[in-house]
Design an enzyme around this catalytic site. Structure first.
Site, short mmCIF file in Angstrom:
data_model
loop_
_atom_site.label_atom_id
_atom_site.label_comp_id
_atom_site.label_asym_id
_atom_site.label_seq_id
_atom_site.Cartn_x
_atom_site.Cartn_y
_atom_site.Cartn_z
N THR A 156 1.18 -1.34 0.07
CA THR A 156 0.09 -0.29 0.15
C THR A 156 0.89 1.28 0.31
O THR A 156 1.46 2.13 -1.09
CB THR A 156 -0.99 -0.04 0.97
OG1 THR A 156 -0.81 0.19 2.03
CG2 THR A 156 -2.12 -0.99 1.10
N LYS A 182 4.58 -7.14 3.58
CA LYS A 182 4.29 -5.87 3.80
C LYS A 182 4.03 -4.70 4.79
O LYS A 182 3.63 -5.72 6.04
CB LYS A 182 2.33 -5.54 2.52
CG LYS A 182 1.81 -5.61 3.35
CD LYS A 182 0.78 -4.73 3.76
CE LYS A 182 0.67 -3.06 3.55
NZ LYS A 182 -0.04 -1.98 4.03
N THR A 205 -0.83 -1.29 8.68
CA THR A 205 -2.17 -3.00 8.33
C THR A 205 0.32 -3.79 8.40
O THR A 205 0.68 -3.24 7.09
CB THR A 205 -2.06 -2.98 7.80
OG1 THR A 205 -3.10 -2.57 7.86
CG2 THR A 205 -2.06 -4.90 7.70
#
Length: 416
Positions: A156, A182, A205
């Site tokens: 992201t 990630k 996250t």
């Protein structure tokens, strides 16, 4: 061990294929749905966020692992939408994507483990994920390019792919481990006990997927995962915010033909730990707005819990983190944060070093304190702050970073 985006084909674990496509979830138009498939079947262990607010894929994924006894046929990940705080439609949409993935890749729907990352509270576009399944089936393969496509699609605000590999030689054969992660913001992981084990106390996250071709039973994978996570993903923080979606998943295909025996456990655990430590470090290095990476080496604590309390409190202190951004050797902030952490210690027993520079000793500023030298140490891209509490033998090492204006800009405008 390799920890960059260049992979030799021989490093990838056997028994898996990976792939990714564009489903139209990310506003950027970049690939946003990724899949990892075990055509011959696999088993898995997972640790999820300890946040009381959890995303739909965490609820569904935990349920699936429990209902199948840990069997995993596929892992499906979407980026750009967290599918959190989306109510019953979010749960139903998550299940619909699992059903579609199962039909596409030939497994049972509850053998699909789902994950999501992105903005919270936006209705989940399950129809886009479902519509992408035919293209996703055509996109999977077992090459390094396929594996990297998986790792890239789950990003992201990340600026770089995060992968790591390790190989364990075993009597002329070998066991391979490959991991992808990630995370660059909302990173203060406190993932709990593995699914199906006795719950533990709470610990962006952050999503982490670990694949191996060893043959193992689920309890053994649970033990290996818990041991690897404690000093890696549960010992890092960018901003102290524990995500609603944090997931660490370990999947074993058994395709190497090597079984995880009692004799092999130390070597396998060491290799898995190396992969997790590498991925954890890559997450901190790629943190939003990060200019300095700081390792907190806490020694002399009365207990490991006390050492962790001190480390986590300092790691998440805005005063400490902003001082690190400019290389300000304000050791008083370190001491004050340790003092409010809840750990038991006497200030007159404490010693603190920034890099190799002594800054505080036994209740007062260190006689050899050199502000310019400490500042120079803090201007390095990575350095260590060592704190000896003088109370016992317990230690911990915790990885964190500075807090910069760039982090504020990124997160001030995240949803707009």
């Amino acid at each position: 061990m390799k920890d960059d985006a260049s992979l030799a084909a021989g490093n990838l674990p056997r028994g898996f294929v990976w792939g990714a496509v564009r489903a139209g979830i990310k506003a950027s138009g970049n690939p946003d749905v990724a899949v990892a498939v075990a055509p011959g079947g696999a088993v898995g262990a997972a640790m999820y966020t300890s946040n009381r607010v959890v995303a739909a894929p965490v609820i569904v994924g935990r349920r699936h692992l429990l209902s199948t006894g840990g069997r995993v046929g596929a892992v499906i990940v979407n980026a750009g939408n967290a599918n959190c705080a989306t109510g019953t439609p979010g749960i139903e949409g998550c299940i619909a994507t699992c059903v579609a993935a199962a039909q596409t890749f030939g497994c049972i729907f509850d053998e699909v483990v789902p994950s999501s990352t992105g903005i919270i509270g936006v209705p989940f576009p399950a129809e886009k994920v479902v519509a992408a399944m035919p293209a996703l089936k055509s996109a999977v393969g077992s090459t390094p390019e396929h594996a990297e496509a998986f790792a890239r699609a789950i990003m992201t605000t990340d600026t770089r792919v995060k992968i790591a590999t390790a190989v364990v030689p075993v009597d002329g054969a070998e066991v391979r481990i490959w991991g992808a992660a990630k995370g660059a913001g909302m990173i203060g992981p406190q993932v709990g006990a593995p699914v199906g084990s006795t719950p533990a106390a709470p610990h962006a996250t952050m999503l982490v997927y670990l694949f191996t071709d060893i043959a193992a039973d689920v309890p053994d994978l649970n033990a290996a995962l818990a041991a690897a996570v404690a000093p890696s993903f549960n010992s890092i923080s960018i901003d102290g915010d524990t995500s609603t979606n944090d997931t660490v998943l370990l999947v074993a295909s058994g395709a190497s033909g090597v079984r995880l025996s009692r004799e092999l456990v130390p070597a396998f655990d060491a290799a898995l730990g190396e992969v997790c430590q590498s991925l954890a470090h890559q997450i901190i290095v790629d943190g939003e707005g990060v200019t300095h990476v700081i390792a907190l080496d806490i020694r002399g604590a009365a207990s490991t819990d006390d050492a962790i309390l001190v480390a986590r409190t300092i790691a998440n202190s805005p005063l400490c983190k902003t001082a690190w951004s400019s290389g300000d050797p304000n050791w008083g902030r370190l001491l004050a944060a340790a003092g409010r952490s809840g750990a038991v210690f006497q200030p007159e027993h404490v010693r603190i070093w920034i890099g190799a520079e002594p800054v505080f000793e036994y209740g007062v500023r260190a006689p050899a304190f050199d502000e310019a030298a400490a500042h120079a140490a803090m201007m390095q891209p990575e350095y260590t702050i060592t704190i000896d509490l003088g109370e016992g033998d317990a230690t911990t090492r915790f990885l964190t970073c500075d807090l910069t204006v760039e982090y504020v800009h990124i997160n001030a405008d995240y949803s707009t």
